[in-house]
Design an enzyme around this catalytic site. Sequence first.
Site, PDB file in Angstrom:
ATOM      1  N   TYR A 153      16.102  52.393  41.982  1.00  0.00           N
ATOM      2  CA  TYR A 153      17.516  52.641  41.636  1.00  0.00           C
ATOM      3  C   TYR A 153      18.054  53.860  42.397  1.00  0.00           C
ATOM      4  O   TYR A 153      19.157  53.836  42.950  1.00  0.00           O
ATOM      5  CB  TYR A 153      17.583  52.862  40.126  1.00  0.00           C
ATOM      6  CG  TYR A 153      18.965  52.993  39.536  1.00  0.00           C
ATOM      7  CD1 TYR A 153      19.743  51.875  39.272  1.00  0.00           C
ATOM      8  CD2 TYR A 153      19.475  54.246  39.216  1.00  0.00           C
ATOM      9  CE1 TYR A 153      20.996  52.003  38.700  1.00  0.00           C
ATOM     10  CE2 TYR A 153      20.729  54.384  38.643  1.00  0.00           C
ATOM     11  CZ  TYR A 153      21.488  53.256  38.387  1.00  0.00           C
ATOM     12  OH  TYR A 153      22.737  53.397  37.828  1.00  0.00           O
ATOM     13  N   LYS A 157      21.045  53.994  45.106  1.00  0.00           N
ATOM     14  CA  LYS A 157      22.262  54.784  44.885  1.00  0.00           C
ATOM     15  C   LYS A 157      22.436  55.849  45.972  1.00  0.00           C
ATOM     16  O   LYS A 157      23.569  56.132  46.388  1.00  0.00           O
ATOM     17  CB  LYS A 157      22.245  55.416  43.495  1.00  0.00           C
ATOM     18  CG  LYS A 157      22.299  54.400  42.356  1.00  0.00           C
ATOM     19  CD  LYS A 157      23.549  53.528  42.398  1.00  0.00           C
ATOM     20  CE  LYS A 157      23.708  52.656  41.166  1.00  0.00           C
ATOM     21  NZ  LYS A 157      24.906  51.813  41.227  1.00  0.00           N
TER      22      LYS A 157
HETATM   23  P1  NAD Z   1      26.001  47.010  32.684  1.00  0.00           P
HETATM   24  O1  NAD Z   1      24.617  46.491  32.760  1.00  0.00           O
HETATM   25  O2  NAD Z   1      26.669  47.092  31.356  1.00  0.00           O
HETATM   26  O3  NAD Z   1      26.957  46.203  33.671  1.00  0.00           O
HETATM   27  C1  NAD Z   1      26.565  45.830  34.956  1.00  0.00           C
HETATM   28  C2  NAD Z   1      27.337  44.595  35.343  1.00  0.00           C
HETATM   29  O4  NAD Z   1      26.915  44.174  36.655  1.00  0.00           O
HETATM   30  C3  NAD Z   1      27.074  43.415  34.396  1.00  0.00           C
HETATM   31  O5  NAD Z   1      28.303  42.785  34.085  1.00  0.00           O
HETATM   32  C4  NAD Z   1      26.201  42.484  35.219  1.00  0.00           C
HETATM   33  O6  NAD Z   1      26.339  41.112  34.881  1.00  0.00           O
HETATM   34  C5  NAD Z   1      26.722  42.765  36.618  1.00  0.00           C
HETATM   35  N1  NAD Z   1      25.767  42.362  37.654  1.00  0.00           N
HETATM   36  C6  NAD Z   1      24.441  42.619  37.696  1.00  0.00           C
HETATM   37  N2  NAD Z   1      23.906  42.045  38.787  1.00  0.00           N
HETATM   38  C7  NAD Z   1      24.912  41.420  39.445  1.00  0.00           C
HETATM   39  C8  NAD Z   1      24.985  40.652  40.634  1.00  0.00           C
HETATM   40  N3  NAD Z   1      23.897  40.409  41.385  1.00  0.00           N
HETATM   41  N4  NAD Z   1      26.191  40.170  41.023  1.00  0.00           N
HETATM   42  C9  NAD Z   1      27.308  40.405  40.280  1.00  0.00           C
HETATM   43  N5  NAD Z   1      27.290  41.115  39.131  1.00  0.00           N
HETATM   44  C10 NAD Z   1      26.107  41.615  38.722  1.00  0.00           C
HETATM   45  O7  NAD Z   1      25.940  48.458  33.378  1.00  0.00           O
HETATM   46  P2  NAD Z   1      27.012  49.627  33.498  1.00  0.00           P
HETATM   47  O8  NAD Z   1      26.426  50.797  32.792  1.00  0.00           O
HETATM   48  O9  NAD Z   1      28.372  49.164  33.176  1.00  0.00           O
HETATM   49  O10 NAD Z   1      26.873  49.925  35.066  1.00  0.00           O
HETATM   50  C11 NAD Z   1      27.903  49.670  36.012  1.00  0.00           C
HETATM   51  C12 NAD Z   1      27.593  50.447  37.279  1.00  0.00           C
HETATM   52  O11 NAD Z   1      27.541  51.847  36.965  1.00  0.00           O
HETATM   53  C13 NAD Z   1      26.238  50.109  37.887  1.00  0.00           C
HETATM   54  O12 NAD Z   1      26.345  50.122  39.294  1.00  0.00           O
HETATM   55  C14 NAD Z   1      25.358  51.247  37.417  1.00  0.00           C
HETATM   56  O13 NAD Z   1      24.271  51.455  38.279  1.00  0.00           O
HETATM   57  C15 NAD Z   1      26.341  52.396  37.452  1.00  0.00           C
HETATM   58  N6  NAD Z   1      25.952  53.539  36.635  1.00  0.00           N
HETATM   59  C16 NAD Z   1      25.869  53.448  35.286  1.00  0.00           C
HETATM   60  C17 NAD Z   1      25.503  54.561  34.552  1.00  0.00           C
HETATM   61  C18 NAD Z   1      25.409  54.550  33.060  1.00  0.00           C
HETATM   62  O14 NAD Z   1      25.006  55.588  32.496  1.00  0.00           O
HETATM   63  N7  NAD Z   1      25.754  53.477  32.390  1.00  0.00           N
HETATM   64  C19 NAD Z   1      25.211  55.763  35.205  1.00  0.00           C
HETATM   65  C20 NAD Z   1      25.313  55.812  36.590  1.00  0.00           C
HETATM   66  C21 NAD Z   1      25.696  54.691  37.292  1.00  0.00           C
END
Ligand code: NAD
Length: 245
Positions: A153, A157
């Site tokens: 991851y 990133k």
């Molecule tokens: P989440 O798991 O709730 O949502 C992720 C979404 O991406 C889901 O709707 C999933 O179906 C979709 N997805 C996964 N693989 C896919 C693919 N191959 N094609 C299309 N869609 C796909 O996670 P989140 O927390 O909402 O994360 C969203 C973004 O934010 C991600 O990139 C994650 O890495 C980043 N992020 C999240 C956090 C956190 O604390 N939640 C922190 C840093 C970064």
Amino acid sequence: MEGKVAIVTGASRGIGREIALHLARLGAKVAVNYAGSETKANEVVAQIVEHGGEAFAVQADVANSEAVERMVKEVLERWGRIDILVNNAGITRDNLLMRMKEEEWDAVINTNLKGVFLCTKAVTRPMMKQRYGRIVNVASIVGVSGNPGQANYVAAKAGVIGLTKTAAKELASRNITVNAVAPGFITTDMTDQLSEDVRQAMLQQIPLARFGNPQDIAHVVAFLVSDGASYMTGQTIHVDGGMVM
Ligand code: NAD
């Protein structure tokens, strides 16, 4: 944002869902990308339409080039342009480095890094023709700080942050900006899987003393795609309550 056309990847839940809803509230037409649950994506679309906005759900695995090209074609056929791309889709497959399986490495790199490359590449041509584009990549503060148990991851990133800078330099002459947001700990389904111990340990490291929520990220994304940010490109904005400075 009236009349602007946006694609938000992974928009059926979590941060992506909130970004889609917020851009729609500001007047953008939104293509709600999803890979898995059509029902959830349709719920986001219904919520946008209910509030007088325009949206449709578009299925595509961001790691699959044919699917991504099909998605971009569908949006262009429907709305004739693409102004905004938010590369939000992401997954985790955590494991310590010595135990990490090749499949876990590949799955995360494919979705979180190759997916950003494929979607960015696919919108580049229409945006260049328009001489206008706003691309925002959702990275993570761990891409800057590192994090045990997340080599795949973190590498993805960190790659997204590098890709953001290169795309920003390549596309700037056509009035296309490319920036990233690096969220800290945001309460979503992704972080709900963590144990209470881990959550408490995280909280101790956040100067603003609370976890973030998807709205915290959506507001910064909206700023980065607005006219107010038109002189910013290649930047990564930390939205993390001060966790990484
Ligand atoms: P989440 O798991 O709730 O949502 C992720 C979404 O991406 C889901 O709707 C999933 O179906 C979709 N997805 C996964 N693989 C896919 C693919 N191959 N094609 C299309 N869609 C796909 O996670 P989140 O927390 O909402 O994360 C969203 C973004 O934010 C991600 O990139 C994650 O890495 C980043 N992020 C999240 C956090 C956190 O604390 N939640 C922190 C840093 C970064």
